[in-house]
Design an enzyme around this catalytic site. Structure first.
Site, PDB file in Angstrom:
ATOM      1  N   ASP A 142       2.249  55.660   5.532  1.00 31.41           N
ATOM      2  CA  ASP A 142       2.158  54.331   5.246  1.00 31.41           C
ATOM      3  C   ASP A 142       2.877  54.511   3.953  1.00 31.41           C
ATOM      4  O   ASP A 142       3.935  54.242   3.690  1.00 31.41           O
ATOM      5  CB  ASP A 142       0.660  55.037   4.989  1.00 31.41           C
ATOM      6  CG  ASP A 142       0.034  53.364   4.506  1.00 31.41           C
ATOM      7  OD1 ASP A 142       0.240  52.728   4.765  1.00 31.41           O
ATOM      8  OD2 ASP A 142      -1.432  53.549   5.665  1.00 31.41           O
ATOM      9  N   HIS A 199      -1.723  49.733   0.671  1.00 34.37           N
ATOM     10  CA  HIS A 199      -2.320  50.079   1.574  1.00 34.37           C
ATOM     11  C   HIS A 199      -2.281  51.168   1.899  1.00 34.37           C
ATOM     12  O   HIS A 199      -2.827  51.988   1.874  1.00 34.37           O
ATOM     13  CB  HIS A 199      -1.096  49.213   2.951  1.00 34.37           C
ATOM     14  CG  HIS A 199      -1.484  49.296   4.462  1.00 34.37           C
ATOM     15  ND1 HIS A 199      -1.819  50.550   5.114  1.00 34.37           N
ATOM     16  CD2 HIS A 199      -2.247  48.742   4.126  1.00 34.37           C
ATOM     17  CE1 HIS A 199      -1.684  50.173   6.151  1.00 34.37           C
ATOM     18  NE2 HIS A 199      -2.134  49.200   6.208  1.00 34.37           N
ATOM     19  N   SER A 525      -5.912  48.891  11.107  1.00 34.46           N
ATOM     20  CA  SER A 525      -5.385  49.847  10.008  1.00 34.46           C
ATOM     21  C   SER A 525      -6.519  50.177   9.265  1.00 34.46           C
ATOM     22  O   SER A 525      -6.146  51.861   8.680  1.00 34.46           O
ATOM     23  CB  SER A 525      -5.057  49.805   8.525  1.00 34.46           C
ATOM     24  OG  SER A 525      -2.964  48.868   9.050  1.00 34.46           O
TER      25      SER A 525
END
Ligand code: NAG
Ligand code: NAG
Ligand code: NAG
Ligand code: NAG
Length: 743
Positions: A142, A199, A525
């Site tokens: 990520d 994220h 996600s």
């Protein structure tokens, strides 16, 4: 502002690359040096073998940049990543042992909307047994992580298992602890595994964040935020900045296999590709071979068909659904009509305040003006008005709000796109605003057009729990059928992916800067990281289960009904089809005790891959050894021991075998229940499976035949289910009926 900066930064980066040199990063696959050297190659052997493919001479006087080997892989592929020119690759193709090279793709993170932020408790109480994922290591691929966030505190965490070989990058030492046990970075321009995008912090805390009390913003619902597997360890492989490079993803997966992760979680991807040049499929195969479960997001290309990515059968492919939580906001029009929407931002506004309502497109040259691009709203006529804007376009929702605010607007109504049906998203805003459906938006536009002085009032109602329609398949969730392997049903499962609260790298709450920032974002996600957490729970309680056993347990126990006990709906509020939900919505408690599992020994993928009609070299590059498909039994895709079925059926019957393993009660007898897809007869033999001990394997055969009277074509769906007193083990069936000649 921030969002714009990102866009410019990316553009700037592309242009600087093309100015500096004509080299690109290629992923190069070569044959195993086994064919030259008889013993198992060491890392040193491999590296010198790879170097032998690199251009010898420095002939490129015109270019500033020299060809360079960037990553030497040894687990995920036999091959390497290198900066090369197209001409140098052409030269390389002539060398013996060369297989295949391609310029690396840039894959994207699977969040849809621009980042929002905020408040409240993770609604995960129902998820948990007395199992917290202890002793399991989740590797995330990520944007990095925020180590000092309280979600990554190691309070109550045991030290990592002895097998762990990973580490923290040198300038991250001191940042790691018993929760965050590894952190490495791969993008070339990134100095440390620190998350600058949010994220990776979000997905990590969703999968395995520690308990954080009192998470809240704007005084909205206070609660405890916690990941799905709060006792699991985390290892961050930073393979993305704002985008993700294939060479970096491969490098991260290559190291994670050596480090000893149990679960890999990848909330990113690109379009579907054949598995032999899909880096995630390649890396995941090597991981599966080492007993690592790979959980991936299905993509955000929905609701169109065949938009699924990350669909190799050795991957857990996760679609997204809503949760029973709304962040409700409403807009009341001057004619007293009320519309419901969502918003993360819930400022305290006086309830009586009606403002003039304006549709900027009414006086603009084209409808595009509703997209609210920067500078399009300088007109003083927006001052003190509520402005209607359309979602979509290049500008993020928060960016659109900024444009309206800068023009003196007091509020914004953001209208969804028609394809998104009833889906609504809670976004962050810089002014009072809400997201409403397309149909509601059209009604509001009609109202504006119908009256000389349109007015509206926006109100905020905060967090509402208990939406009985949940889970609803999120509009953006990518749908099957799979391009790369239509005979495998995808997605496998859906999980929470809409309005998901988790940790964030920075506080976006202007009023209150706090270290424990939280944020709400959407995307597959988010559902992927939920399922990575669930897989960690299962791995913790069933140490000897293979990745495919864990996956089977998750799939055969999934919910197909929503909280109101009717079949799960999609964004149109119609029953969701099988290519939207796969096996259904994850039910972690049931998955922990599934009764039977469909296991897939890694060797089984070889006849499956040969059956896809890949060349020997292509199959070899996936399984990482020499293959002669002429000497391997080929099986059709649907013959793989998968926990679901995806069949394309013409006039000829098809029969497949499945093997189930008893992991429930030693002595148990299961009978089959069949819900045949319309137009299809499904026959299962035998119809009873009697087990006498645990781990016993029994086979059954299932035959799909078109009914004589059926001339329909298209997609039909059904299921078969093995049940005994305690367990029920369900496999969904998708049948694509080929057109037949009618009479
Ligand atoms: C991390 O280390 C590299 C060199 O190893 C150095 O260039 C960089 O500045 C360091 N980054 C931080 C944030 O300390
Ligand atoms: C559109 O323009 C006309 C004429 O210039 C003006 O009378 C009207 O108020 C404008 N409408 C809106 C919604 O701005
Ligand atoms: C506004 O109303 C008029 C007639 O009342 C109609 O012709 C026109 O199409 C409407 N415009 C919009 C944008 O709805
Ligand atoms: C592979 O080739 C065989 C023989 O031509 C064909 O029957 C089969 O459908 C092909 N399989 C796939 C997945 O294309």
């Amino acid at each position: 502002m921030k969002i714009f900066f990102v866009i410019f930064a990316i553009l700037a980066c592309f242009s600087c690359h093309s100015m500096q040199s004509d080299l690109e990063t290629y992923i190069v696959q070569v044959e195993s040096p086994e064919s030259q050297i008889s013993t198992q190659p060491s890392r040193m052997d491999l590296e010198s073998w790879y170097k032998s493919f690199m251009p010898k001479t420095i002939e490129t006087a015109s270019s500033d940049e020299k060809p360079q080997l960037i990553y030497s892989y040894h687990n995920v592929i036999i091959g390497f990543a290198a900066r090369l020119s197209a001409k140098q690759v052409k030269e390389m193709e002539k060398k013996p042992g060369f297989i295949f090279a391609w310029p690396q793709r840039i894959l994207s993170l699977h969040t849809t909307h621009s980042p929002s932020f905020l408040e409240l408790q993770q609604n995960v109480g129902l998820w948990r047994d007395d199992n917290y994922g202890e002793g399991v290591i989740i590797g995330l691929f990520d944007t990095g992580i925020t180590p000092d966030h309280p979600s990554f505190s190691d309070e109550g965490m045991p030290p990592p298992p002895a097998k762990w070989k990973g580490k923290c990058d040198s300038n991250f030492t001191g940042k790691c602890n018993n929760k965050l046990i590894g952190a490495k970075t791969y993008p070339l321009n990134s100095e440390s595994p620190k998350d600058e995008a949010g994220h990776g912090t979000h997905t990590s805390s969703t999968a395995a964040g520690n308990f954080v009390k009192g998470a809240n913003v704007y005084g909205n619902a206070k609660g405890t935020a916690v990941g799905i597997a709060p006792l699991a360890h985390l290892a961050m492989y930073k393979v993305c900045d704002n985008d993700c490079l294939e060479s970096a993803i491969l490098a991260g997966m290559d190291e994670a296999i050596d480090d000893g992760v149990d679960i890999m979680s990848l909330s990113l991807g690109g379009g579907s590709r054949p598995f032999y040049y899909d880096v995630i499929a390649l890396g995941a195969y090597s991981a599966a071979k080492r007993g690592i479960l790979v959980s991936c997001s299905a993509g955000n290309g929905g609701p169109s068909q065949s938009t699924i990515s990350n669909e190799a059968p050795w991957i857990l492919t996760v679609g997204a659904s809503t949760i029973d939580r709304e962040l409700k906001a409403t807009v009341m029009l001057g004619n007293q009509k009320l519309f419901e929407g969502e918003s993360v931002f819930s400022p305290k506004v006086p309830d009586s305040s009606f403002y003039p309502l304006i549709d900027p497109s009414l006086n603009a040259t084209h409808i595009g003006s509703r997209f609210r691009e920067p500078g399009t709203l300088s007109d003083p006529k927006f001052k003190d008005k509520i402005v209607v804007c359309m979602a979509g376009g290049y500008v993020s929702t928060i960016g659109k709000g900024q444009v309206v605010k800068d023009a003196g607007g007091v509020g914004m109504i953001l209208v969804s796109i028609p394809e998104y049906g009833f889906s609504k998203f809670a976004d962050p805003h810089v002014l009072p605003a809400l997201y409403i459906t397309f149909n509601d938006g059209m009604e509001i536009l009609q109202y504006i057009n119908s009256t000389s002085e349109p007015t509206a009032r926006i109100s905020f109602h905060g967090t509402i729990i208990g939406d009985k329609e949940a889970p609803v398949v999120a509009a953006f969730s990518s749908r099957g059928p799979s391009y790369a392997s239509p005979g495998i049903l995808k997605p496998d499962i859906i999980g929470p992916g809409n309005n998901i609260l988790a940790a964030w790298h920075t506080s976006v709450d202007y009023e209150k800067h706090t270290k424990s920032a939280f944020n709400i974002i959407q995307g597959t996600s988010m559902s992927c990281s939920h399922l990575s957490g669930v897989a960690a729970l299962l791995k913790s309680s069933h140490r000897n289960w293979s990745p495919s056993a864990i996956k089977s347990a998750i799939m055969t126990t999934a919910n197909t009904l929503n909280l109101a006990n009717v079949p799960i709906l999609d964004e149109r509020l119609l029953p969701a089809d099988i290519f939207a939900i796969g096996a259904g919505h994850v039910n972690p408690l049931r998955a922990n005790d599934p009764g039977l599992i469909y296991d897939i020994p890694i060797e089984d993928y070889l006849p499956y891959l040969c059956g896809l009609n890949y060349t020997n070299q292509q199959v070899g590059s996936i399984v990482k050894h020499k293959v002669d498909c002429n000497k391997v039994k080929h099986i059709p895709e649907a013959q793989l021991n998968y926990p679901s079925f995806s069949i394309t059926l013409g006039d000829i019957s098809q029969t497949y075998t499945r093997t189930v393993t008893n992991v429930g009660e030693a002595k148990s007898s299961y009978t089959v229940e069949i819900d045949s897809p319309p137009g299809v007869t499904v026959n299962v033999k035998p119809s009873t499976l009697k087990f006498s001990k645990l781990d016993q394997k029994l086979k059954y055969q299932v035959t799909f035949t078109r009914r004589d009277d059926s001339t329909s074509s298209g997609i039909a769906q059904g299921f078969l289910k093995w049940s005994c007193k305690k367990y029920s083990v369900r496999s969904p069936i998708a049948v694509v009926l080929q057109p037949t000649i009618g009479f």
